[in-house]
Scaffold this motif. Structure first.
Motif, PDB file in Angstrom:
ATOM      1  N   PHE A 106       9.185 -31.193  22.228  1.00 21.86           N
ATOM      2  CA  PHE A 106       8.896 -29.861  21.719  1.00 21.86           C
ATOM      3  C   PHE A 106       9.743 -29.525  20.493  1.00 21.86           C
ATOM      4  CE2 PHE A 106       7.777 -29.447  26.279  1.00 21.86           C
ATOM      5  CZ  PHE A 106       6.440 -29.090  26.126  1.00 21.86           C
ATOM      6  N   GLY A 107       9.121 -28.806  19.555  1.00 23.72           N
ATOM      7  CA  GLY A 107       9.817 -28.337  18.372  1.00 23.72           C
ATOM      8  C   GLY A 107       9.420 -26.906  18.061  1.00 23.72           C
ATOM      9  N   GLU A 112       8.077 -30.120  11.786  1.00 21.37           N
ATOM     10  CA  GLU A 112       9.033 -30.742  12.713  1.00 21.37           C
ATOM     11  C   GLU A 112       8.327 -31.693  13.666  1.00 21.37           C
ATOM     12  OE1 GLU A 112      12.577 -29.367  15.839  1.00 21.37           O
ATOM     13  OE2 GLU A 112      11.168 -27.876  15.049  1.00 21.37           O
ATOM     14  N   ALA A 113       7.161 -31.289  14.160  1.00 18.44           N
ATOM     15  CA  ALA A 113       6.392 -32.175  15.034  1.00 18.44           C
ATOM     16  C   ALA A 113       5.966 -33.434  14.289  1.00 18.44           C
ATOM     17  CB  ALA A 113       5.170 -31.436  15.572  1.00 18.44           C
ATOM     18  N   ASN A 114       5.521 -33.271  13.041  1.00 16.59           N
ATOM     19  CA  ASN A 114       5.098 -34.434  12.254  1.00 16.59           C
ATOM     20  C   ASN A 114       6.280 -35.332  11.898  1.00 16.59           C
ATOM     21  OD1 ASN A 114       2.376 -33.887  12.300  1.00 16.59           O
ATOM     22  ND2 ASN A 114       2.369 -32.765  10.373  1.00 16.59           N
ATOM     23  N   GLU A 115       7.435 -34.733  11.602  1.00 14.85           N
ATOM     24  CA  GLU A 115       8.648 -35.535  11.381  1.00 14.85           C
ATOM     25  C   GLU A 115       8.962 -36.361  12.633  1.00 14.85           C
ATOM     26  OE1 GLU A 115      11.206 -35.773   8.998  1.00 14.85           O
ATOM     27  OE2 GLU A 115      10.528 -34.339   7.484  1.00 14.85           O
ATOM     28  N   SER A 116       8.810 -35.744  13.804  1.00 14.59           N
ATOM     29  CA  SER A 116       9.060 -36.456  15.054  1.00 14.59           C
ATOM     30  C   SER A 116       8.126 -37.648  15.195  1.00 14.59           C
ATOM     31  CB  SER A 116       8.862 -35.508  16.242  1.00 14.59           C
ATOM     32  OG  SER A 116       9.746 -34.411  16.166  1.00 14.59           O
ATOM     33  N   ALA A 117       6.859 -37.440  14.820  1.00 10.69           N
ATOM     34  CA  ALA A 117       5.875 -38.526  14.910  1.00 10.69           C
ATOM     35  C   ALA A 117       6.241 -39.675  13.981  1.00 10.69           C
ATOM     36  CB  ALA A 117       4.487 -37.990  14.580  1.00 10.69           C
ATOM     37  N   TYR A 285      16.669 -25.917  19.151  1.00 16.90           N
ATOM     38  CA  TYR A 285      15.676 -25.072  19.817  1.00 16.90           C
ATOM     39  C   TYR A 285      14.555 -25.871  20.480  1.00 16.90           C
ATOM     40  CZ  TYR A 285      18.117 -21.479  17.230  1.00 16.90           C
ATOM     41  OH  TYR A 285      19.091 -20.658  16.737  1.00 16.90           O
ATOM     42  N   THR A 286      14.746 -27.171  20.657  1.00 16.88           N
ATOM     43  CA  THR A 286      13.706 -27.974  21.276  1.00 16.88           C
ATOM     44  C   THR A 286      13.615 -27.671  22.771  1.00 16.88           C
ATOM     45  OG1 THR A 286      15.275 -29.792  21.587  1.00 16.88           O
ATOM     46  CG2 THR A 286      13.962 -29.815  19.589  1.00 16.88           C
ATOM     47  N   GLY A 287      12.442 -27.230  23.178  1.00 12.92           N
ATOM     48  CA  GLY A 287      12.209 -26.970  24.597  1.00 12.92           C
ATOM     49  C   GLY A 287      12.925 -25.752  25.133  1.00 12.92           C
ATOM     50  N   GLN A 288      13.322 -24.797  24.275  1.00 19.25           N
ATOM     51  CA  GLN A 288      14.036 -23.618  24.771  1.00 19.25           C
ATOM     52  C   GLN A 288      13.117 -22.757  25.643  1.00 19.25           C
ATOM     53  OE1 GLN A 288      13.522 -20.282  23.476  1.00 19.25           O
ATOM     54  NE2 GLN A 288      12.773 -20.532  21.393  1.00 19.25           N
TER      55      GLN A 288
END
Length: 402
Positions: A106-107, A112-117, A285-288
């Motif tokens: 989670f972002g 941020e999600a695309n950076e994670s990918a 703040y991931t998954g807060q």
């Protein structure tokens, strides 16, 4: 009324003197919203067919989000990403069950999600493909505004911005399988694709292309990433756009509608690519808990109210209404799925049309000088579509038929 106008002028002066300039914003200040409408500080009402750029899936200030925020805020707002929390686990279970991808990170934003990918794809390339790091993306694509995502994005005007660009992204023509085939080398770790290019003008991939791309990625041992930041969570008439094609990605990114306006995003991956080690990925703040509670409420509402099917129905109705006036105004290229739609004007006057509609109390978007994009909330009614068409046609009477 004079005091209201004076206060608005004061607010605009404060905004123009203190907020960093990044966009040409109209000189109005939005104050509150409800359903399909927003009001500015002078009480003017606007029918919203932008939807926060496909964000306000449930409309403005829906009770379900307000309730989720209040209830969760009274329990736990943030406990650090070093710990599990109950809403995080529940939301992860919901999204993995819906998507068929077994793992989720989670972002807060789509970028941020695309950076994670991209990080996961490069981790895969490092661990499984001898250090492969290149990612193939499409011309005209849009993946976000971080430095890496600007390098991934296929906008020609961005090529010289903030140079030197991050290396490792290869651009190919959209919907061209042979171009992808030719671009794959031993350095390639992933292909990243929007099934409908929203910012690029609402252009859709073909069914054959997606199926061939899935086969090609399997054959070459390359990850297939679907960027569904704009298309995911009911927007196209299915919960995920990939369901229209019968093809499941290895990695999926979601944002915008997932939080109904609350900053929230997710990157999902198949179990085989659960490769991160401690320290590889994270964020304060991931998954807060607060965001997780909102996500649960929003996606739960999408399911309970069958809003993906509603988006398909209302999108078809809106396309019908646009086609009824197509010849009169010289419109062309009416396209899209569900409630992610666009059409082209006979002349490159999109900016003028947007400004005139704003003055008339309608919010629409021009994604390019000749293209108008419509992204209303998934709860839009026939009556609201009729109202939008009435305003749009009245404006086009003056602007196009003048």
């Amino acid at each position: 009324m004079e005091n209201v106008k004076e206060r608005t002028e004061e607010l605009l002066h404060e905004a123009n003197s203190s907020i960093l300039f990044v966009a040409n914003r109209p000189q109005i200040v939005m104050e509150h919203g409800e359903g399909m409408y927003v009001w500015d500080t002078e009480g003017k009402k606007y029918l919203d067919f932008i939807g926060g750029w496909a964000v306000t899936a449930l409309g403005h200030s829906p009770k379900v989000i307000a309730d989720a925020l209040v209830q969760q805020a009274g329990k736990l707002i943030n406990v650090s990403p070093a710990f599990y929390n109950k809403p995080m686990i529940e939301f992860a279970q919901l999204l993995t069950g819906l998507s068929g991808l077994e793992r989720v990170f989670f972002g807060s934003t789509g970028a941020e999600a695309n950076e994670s990918a991209i990080k996961l794809a490069r981790k895969y390339g490092s661990v499984c493909k001898g250090g492969a790091y290149e990612v193939i993306t499409a011309n005209r694509s849009f993946h976000g505004r971080t430095l890496a995502m600007m390098a991934a994005t296929g906008k020609p005007q961005w090529e010289q911005k903030f140079t030197p660009q991050m290396p490792g992204f290869v651009k190919v023509p959209f919907n061209d399988i042979e171009a992808v085939r030719s671009a794959i080398t031993p350095k390639t770790c992933a292909v990243m694709l929007e099934l409908i290019q929203g910012e690029g003008g609402v252009h859709e991939v073909s069914l054959d292309y997606v199926k061939e791309l899935r086969s090609l990625c399997d054959e070459q041992g390359v990850l297939l990433i679907f960027d569904e930041i704009q298309t995911g969570l009911g927007r196209t008439g299915r919960m995920f756009a990939f369901e229209h094609y019968g093809v499941t990605p290895d990695v999926l990114t979601l944002a915008k509608g997932i939080g109904g306006g609350f900053p929230l995003s997710a990157m999902l991956a198949k179990e085989a690519f659960n490769l991160f080690e401690p320290g590889d990925q994270g964020g304060t703040y991931t998954g807060q808990p607060l965001g997780m509670a909102v996500g649960l409420a929003v996606v739960g509402e999408l399911i309970e109210r069958k809003l993906p099917a509603q988006a398909a129905k209302q999108g078809a109705y809106l396309q019908t209404k646009l086609r009824e006036v197509q010849a009169k105004y010289g419109l062309s290229g009416i396209r899209g799925k569900g409630l992610l739609l666009a059409f082209d004007l006979p002349e490159p006057r999109g900016e003028e049309l947007v400004a005139a509609c704003l003055e008339a109390g309608l919010l629409i978007n021009s994604s390019s000088p000749q293209t108008i994009r419509l992204m209303p909330a998934l709860v839009v009614t026939d009556e609201e579509i009729d109202r939008m068409m009435s305003i749009l046609c009245a404006v086009m009477d003056q602007l196009i038929l003048k």
